[in-house]
Design a protein around this motif. Structure first.
Motif, mmCIF file in Angstrom:
data_model
loop_
_atom_site.group_PDB
_atom_site.id
_atom_site.type_symbol
_atom_site.label_atom_id
_atom_site.label_comp_id
_atom_site.label_asym_id
_atom_site.label_seq_id
_atom_site.Cartn_x
_atom_site.Cartn_y
_atom_site.Cartn_z
ATOM 1 N N THR A 162 -0.368 -5.657 1.468
ATOM 2 C CA THR A 162 -0.203 -5.797 0.015
ATOM 3 C C THR A 162 -1.501 -5.494 -0.739
ATOM 4 O O THR A 162 -2.601 -5.590 -0.189
ATOM 5 C CB THR A 162 0.218 -7.236 -0.345
ATOM 6 N N LEU A 163 -1.318 -5.183 -2.012
ATOM 7 C CA LEU A 163 -2.452 -4.974 -2.909
ATOM 8 C C LEU A 163 -3.245 -6.274 -3.041
ATOM 9 O O LEU A 163 -4.478 -6.280 -2.980
ATOM 10 C CB LEU A 163 -1.916 -4.533 -4.280
ATOM 11 N N GLY A 164 -2.528 -7.406 -3.213
ATOM 12 C CA GLY A 164 -3.195 -8.710 -3.387
ATOM 13 C C GLY A 164 -4.068 -9.052 -2.193
ATOM 14 O O GLY A 164 -5.227 -9.447 -2.351
ATOM 15 N N GLY A 165 -3.532 -8.885 -0.981
ATOM 16 C CA GLY A 165 -4.297 -9.195 0.230
ATOM 17 C C GLY A 165 -5.489 -8.264 0.375
ATOM 18 O O GLY A 165 -6.571 -8.667 0.806
ATOM 19 N N SER A 166 -5.303 -7.011 -0.021
ATOM 20 C CA SER A 166 -6.380 -6.026 0.107
ATOM 21 C C SER A 166 -7.519 -6.332 -0.858
ATOM 22 O O SER A 166 -8.679 -6.124 -0.541
ATOM 23 C CB SER A 166 -5.843 -4.615 -0.166
ATOM 24 N N LEU A 169 0.844 -1.202 0.000
ATOM 25 C CA LEU A 169 0.000 0.000 0.000
ATOM 26 C C LEU A 169 0.875 1.247 0.000
ATOM 27 O O LEU A 169 0.511 2.274 -0.565
ATOM 28 C CB LEU A 169 -0.935 0.001 1.215
ATOM 29 N N ARG A 170 2.040 1.151 0.615
ATOM 30 C CA ARG A 170 2.965 2.298 0.623
ATOM 31 C C ARG A 170 3.507 2.545 -0.798
ATOM 32 O O ARG A 170 3.725 3.690 -1.184
ATOM 33 C CB ARG A 170 4.106 2.009 1.603
ATOM 34 N N ASP A 171 3.710 1.485 -1.567
ATOM 35 C CA ASP A 171 4.123 1.657 -2.970
ATOM 36 C C ASP A 171 3.037 2.418 -3.731
ATOM 37 O O ASP A 171 3.340 3.290 -4.552
ATOM 38 C CB ASP A 171 4.345 0.307 -3.673
#
Ligand SMILES: Cc1cc2nc3c(=O)[nH]c(=O)nc-3n(C[C@H](O)[C@H](O)[C@H](O)COP(=O)(O)OP(=O)(O)OC[C@H]3O[C@@H](n4cnc5c(N)ncnc54)[C@H](O)[C@@H]3O)c2cc1C
Ligand code: FES
Ligand code: FES
Lengths: 157, 259
Positions: B104-108, B70-72
């Motif tokens: 992570t994007l995937g987990g989100s 998410l920081r990326d």
């Protein structure tokens, strides 16, 4: 079942075996890094902040097996800088019980590296510190200390 | 408490997929959500060796790996330039930067959380989720389903829409009481309402708007979805917030366009 991992802790290569569901927080404290504090253990307070490859992460949320092959830094590995920053916190009354201080310092020292060319603004500091909770200070002393620290550092540079 | 009986670091996505077919298996994202609650994983699948952390500019779209943090998303200059800072706006209030360096994007996406700022934003854009076995799935199809035993590998976001995302929180880093996103493309405006606190949903559009029709659009969108009561707001309060924020976002996009 335990899994062998090798990682660099404060500049020194270390090899250990860890259960897959042990968090880095537990592992680092067991390895003597008592600056890493246990707080909420639900990713919400920032007390357990350490660096993974130079970026601040929550050691209560990162599994120890995932440190394999990475660089982990705790406040034990940043003592000269911690001493200076700690002085600013003390001057501003930002250290009361002091329990949040290691996590706060790990976050501020990481922020310093993200701003190599200029001092961050107060708004940027507030945003960067949003994940660091403190039950004693009311935060304003932390912000004053951080602003003064970054300004002085910039003048020295 | 998260209990892991067997930890695996597959070398290929095919290997990861085979592991995911086992009963009691799950992929490890940033473990932010997995570490809460009581979970016993017979097989925990760590994809961190598979190079799934990237943001690639592909011309008309961006390709983002599932392990992008998410920081990326918050700090990526190309992504935020293309969408007027919407990614920084959407994730900037999620816990703190240390957390966003883990999540992570995937987990989100895979979690399809009822409070998700990320899903709300992505439903407003034209996006496709890539699942290793199934292939590309439109994000709105993916969002409406539940936990398929596949591996989320990447996300494609087309650059064809402008977007504005707004949320209301009781305090800075709490879960949102409501999050909305309004986007504009060739076909007109689209409204998404999330954190109601149910899974984000497209509430209205596509529809052409002007400054004078934007308030009606916001009302229609707010009326089109259901709301829940909870400690972060009653259902009528959330509905009111959704209307006001949707109107503000639509007007902000219209004003930007006029400049
Ligand atoms: C205290 C707290 C506060 C939060 N506040 C907010 C908020 O205000 N707004 C918001 O939008 N979000 C919020 N979140 C959610 C957060 O942003 C993440 O979405 C969440 O932590 C999941 O991401 P993760 O990488 O940690 O995934 P994990 O916890 O590791 O995984 C979540 C689920 O996704 C699965 N999964 C992960 N990656 C993949 C993959 N590649 N393929 C298939 N399955 C996969 C896992 O098996 C699991 O089922 C919050 C979370 C916490 C813990
Ligand atoms: S102990 Fe890790 S965030 Fe609170
Ligand atoms: S000084 Fe006590 S928690 Fe911060």
């Amino acid at each position: 079942m335990e899994y062998p991992i090798t990682f660099t802790l404060n500049g020194v290569k270390r090899s250990v075996s860890v259960p897959a569901d042990r968090y880095l927080l537990e592992q680092l404290r067991e390895m003597g890094c008592k600056s890493v504090k246990r707080g909420c253990e639900t990713s919400g307070c920032g007390l357990c902040t350490v660096w993974m490859d130079g970026k601040p992460v929550l050691s209560c949320t990162v599994l120890a097996v995932r440190a394999d092959g990475h660089q982990i830094t705790t406040l034990e590995g940043l003592q000269p800088e911690a001493k200076i920053l700690g002085g600013y916190l003390a001057d501003e009354g930002g250290e009361q019980c002091g329990y949040c201080a290691p996590g706060l310092m790990m976050t501020l020292l990481a922020m310093e590296r993200e701003y190599p060319d200029r001092a961050p603004t107060e708004a940027e500091i507030r945003h960067y510190l949003e994940g660091n909770l403190c039950r004693c200070s009311g935060y304003e002393s932390h912000i004053r200390a951080a602003v003064a620290y970054f300004q002085d550092k910039r003048e020295v540079k | 408490m998260l209990h892991i009986l067997n930890y695996e670091r597959p070398q290929t996505l095919e290997e990861a997929y085979q592991l995911r077919q086992k009963k009691g298996s799950a992929v490890l994202g940033g473990t932010g959500w997995l570490r809460l609650g009581e979970h016993t994983l017979r097989t925990a699948i760590d994809l961190s060796g598979l190079g799934l952390r990237y943001i690639k500019d592909e011309g008309d779209s961006f390709l983002l790996g599932a392990y992008t943090t998410l920081r990326d998303l918050e700090t990526s200059a190309p992504l935020n330039e293309a969408f007027g800072g919407a990614f920084a706006d959407a994730v900037g209030s999620i816990v703190g930067i240390q957390f966003r360096n883990c999540a992570t994007l995937g987990g989100s996406l895979y979690g399809r959380f009822g409070f998700s700022d990320v899903l709300t934003l992505l439903l407003a854009l034209d996006c496709e989720v890539h699942l290793y076995k199934e292939g590309w799935v439109p994000v709105e199809t993916f969002a409406a389903r539940n936990g398929e035993p596949d591996i989320l590998t990447e996300l494609r976001i087309y650059k064809n829409r402008r977007v504005k995302v707004l949320s209301q929180r009781l305090n800075a880093n709490d879960f949102p009481s409501v999050t909305i996103a309004v986007s504009k493309g060739e076909d007109g405006f689209r409204s998404v309402i999330g954190a109601r606190p149910c899974r984000a949903k497209i509430a209205a559009g596509p529809e052409k708007l002007t400054l004078s029709t934007a308030p009606d659009f916001a009302k229609k969108a707010a009326d089109a979805v259901s709301y829940g009561n909870g400690m972060r707001g009653s259902a009528p309060y959330r509905r009111q917030l959704a209307e006001v924020l949707t109107r503000r976002a639509a007007l902000s996009l219209l004003q930007k366009e006029a400049e």
